[in-house]
Motif scaffolding. Structure first.
Motif, PDB file in Angstrom:
ATOM      1  N   UNK A 263      16.263  29.117  33.508  1.00 45.36           N
ATOM      2  CA  UNK A 263      15.794  30.066  32.445  1.00 45.36           C
ATOM      3  C   UNK A 263      15.738  31.030  32.715  1.00 45.36           C
ATOM      4  N   UNK A 264      15.584  32.252  33.943  1.00 45.55           N
ATOM      5  CA  UNK A 264      14.890  33.387  33.838  1.00 45.55           C
ATOM      6  C   UNK A 264      15.938  34.015  34.702  1.00 45.55           C
ATOM      7  N   UNK A 265      16.707  33.488  35.019  1.00 49.60           N
ATOM      8  CA  UNK A 265      17.910  34.250  36.519  1.00 49.60           C
ATOM      9  C   UNK A 265      19.073  35.014  34.383  1.00 49.60           C
ATOM     10  N   UNK A 266      18.934  36.290  35.200  1.00 48.59           N
ATOM     11  CA  UNK A 266      19.914  36.835  34.483  1.00 48.59           C
ATOM     12  C   UNK A 266      21.425  37.842  35.581  1.00 48.59           C
ATOM     13  N   UNK A 267      22.738  36.759  35.181  1.00 49.26           N
ATOM     14  CA  UNK A 267      23.454  37.495  36.385  1.00 49.26           C
ATOM     15  C   UNK A 267      24.760  37.914  35.316  1.00 49.26           C
ATOM     16  N   UNK A 268      24.865  39.991  36.025  1.00 51.38           N
ATOM     17  CA  UNK A 268      25.585  40.857  35.337  1.00 51.38           C
ATOM     18  C   UNK A 268      26.777  40.953  36.516  1.00 51.38           C
ATOM     19  N   UNK A 269      28.048  40.342  35.664  1.00 54.67           N
ATOM     20  CA  UNK A 269      29.954  40.832  36.443  1.00 54.67           C
ATOM     21  C   UNK A 269      30.186  41.957  36.095  1.00 54.67           C
ATOM     22  N   UNK A 270      29.920  42.824  36.699  1.00 55.19           N
ATOM     23  CA  UNK A 270      30.778  44.046  36.812  1.00 55.19           C
ATOM     24  C   UNK A 270      32.434  44.664  36.663  1.00 55.19           C
ATOM     25  N   UNK A 271      33.152  44.944  36.120  1.00 58.28           N
ATOM     26  CA  UNK A 271      34.964  44.674  36.245  1.00 58.28           C
ATOM     27  C   UNK A 271      35.170  45.842  36.299  1.00 58.28           C
ATOM     28  N   UNK A 272      35.936  46.710  36.995  1.00 59.97           N
ATOM     29  CA  UNK A 272      36.043  48.182  36.537  1.00 59.97           C
ATOM     30  C   UNK A 272      37.825  48.558  37.138  1.00 59.97           C
ATOM     31  N   UNK A 273      37.751  48.965  36.607  1.00 61.55           N
ATOM     32  CA  UNK A 273      39.177  49.879  36.425  1.00 61.55           C
ATOM     33  C   UNK A 273      39.751  51.080  36.825  1.00 61.55           C
ATOM     34  N   UNK A 274      40.777  51.746  38.083  1.00 60.26           N
ATOM     35  CA  UNK A 274      41.456  52.157  37.550  1.00 60.26           C
ATOM     36  C   UNK A 274      42.331  52.757  36.557  1.00 60.26           C
ATOM     37  N   UNK A 275      42.525  54.249  35.796  1.00 56.80           N
ATOM     38  CA  UNK A 275      43.034  54.543  34.075  1.00 56.80           C
ATOM     39  C   UNK A 275      43.934  55.733  34.494  1.00 56.80           C
ATOM     40  N   UNK A 276      45.171  55.351  34.121  1.00 54.04           N
ATOM     41  CA  UNK A 276      46.290  56.114  34.832  1.00 54.04           C
ATOM     42  C   UNK A 276      46.588  56.752  33.462  1.00 54.04           C
ATOM     43  N   UNK A 277      46.877  57.839  32.531  1.00 50.50           N
ATOM     44  CA  UNK A 277      47.275  58.490  31.213  1.00 50.50           C
ATOM     45  C   UNK A 277      48.634  58.794  31.140  1.00 50.50           C
ATOM     46  N   UNK A 278      49.211  58.484  32.323  1.00 55.38           N
ATOM     47  CA  UNK A 278      50.717  58.594  32.366  1.00 55.38           C
ATOM     48  C   UNK A 278      50.812  58.661  33.968  1.00 55.38           C
TER      49      UNK A 278
END
Length: 350
Positions: A263-278
């Motif tokens: 109950x004191x454990x903090x779990x962060x999941x970070x998903x990242x993407x590359x973006x291209x406008x065109x």
């Protein structure tokens, strides 16, 4: 150009709920439990305290020597995937996430997006509000695979390399059931403007965001007396507690320095993407016809320093020289955010 105009995301962060299904969360957490121990974020990404200063915010007085102890925080990291590659087949549905891809394309108003990385942070009680930072920004030709984080963040702060900056977006999700803090603090209008916060409960809550252009930090969490375990060092590790099927532990040189209940454990999941406008932007990135090299990067920086009238000695290895890193921090760092929210009130069981 003001620092507030440099450090503003392309759009305000967007909050979503239930980012992952309970089954996806369970599978990700099982990977973390089964594949530890995991090292500190600091140990993975920095070779000196000066690099940490350059990456976060603020500078130290001239002649002052920063130490690791100034920055140690019990937050540990691992990777589920990088370079558009999922490391664990059992969570490929989390990495190649069509829902997330739609979210980040809409966030940017872009035609194309591809998943680039997926990491996690794990921690127990921890101080957070005093460490605002921006995430590592990738440039065409300069990425985490060949360039230190401190230099890429300095490049962003200098505003000299916008032509080459890669567009990115993240979906960042949190799982924390503790009674104190655990939220997310961010400065969407720039580091000198008032911050905003996303507060607990943080169970599957997520934000769609451009964290490379927005100062942010975790809110402190857990009992204040436990936020800096005695014996924490740059080589400390975090892993599943073999004596508790849902608990965790931090060790230094094999000695357990802190036990962390579920109950004191903090779990962060970070998903990242590359973006291209065109398509043109995507082709320019993929065919490497307009990439930076380290030589080009330092030529641009040195030219700017000379225009500013700065006297300096070019080091043999500018990627690791503490004095040179300190000079660039002094010149280009925008300074700490000036307005902070109050620390979370600690709640005690009745």
């Amino acid at each position: 150009m003001s620092t507030d105009s440099v450090f503003r995301p392309v759009a305000a962060p967007r909050v979503i709920e239930n980012a992952y299904s309970p089954d996806q969360h369970a599978r990700m957490l099982e990977i973390v439990r089964s594949n530890g121990p995991w090292s500190l974020i600091l140990a993975q990404h920095f070779k000196s305290p000066e690099e940490v200063v350059a990456t976060t915010s603020g500078a130290v007085p001239e002649g002052f020597k920063p130490t690791w102890d100034m920055f140690l925080s019990p937050v540990f990291r691992g990777y589920f995937g990088t370079a558009a590659t999922a490391f664990y087949p059992e969570i490929e549905d989390c990495f190649f996430n069509s829902h997330f891809l739609a979210l980040v394309r809409d966030y940017w108003g872009a035609r194309y997006a591809t998943p680039e990385n997926m990491l996690f942070n794990i921690q127990g009680p921890c101080s957070g509000g005093d460490n605002p930072h921006v995430d590592a920004t990738r440039f065409r030709g300069a990425s985490m695979h060949n360039t230190p984080i401190w230099l890429m963040n300095t490049m962003v702060k200098s505003n000299l390399f916008e032509r080459w900056r890669a567009k990115k977006a993240q979906v960042i999700a949190w799982y924390y059931s503790g009674r104190t803090g655990g939220g997310f603090t961010y400065w969407p209008e720039g580091p000198q403007q008032p911050p905003q916060q996303i507060h607990a409960p943080m169970w599957g809550r997520a934000v769609v965001v451009e964290n490379e252009k927005m100062y942010h930090t975790a809110q402190s969490n857990g009992p204040a007396a436990l936020r800096r375990p005695e014996g924490l060092a740059i080589n400390s590790l975090m892993s599943a507690d073999p004596e508790d099927p849902t608990g965790w532990q931090i060790t230094t040189d094999g000695k357990v320095i802190q036990k962390i209940p579920e109950d004191e454990f903090r779990f962060l999941v970070h998903w990242g993407a590359d973006i291209y406008m065109d398509m043109a932007e995507m082709k320019r990135a993929l065919d490497h016809t307009d990439d930076l090299s380290h030589e080009m990067i330092f030529d641009i920086i040195i030219s700017d320093l000379r225009k500013r009238g700065e006297a300096f000695r070019m080091p043999t290895d500018p990627l690791t020289d503490p004095s040179f890193i300190g000079l660039l921090t002094r010149i280009y760092d925008p300074g700490q955010p000036t307005i902070f929210p109050p620390e979370p009130e600690e709640h005690f069981a009745a």
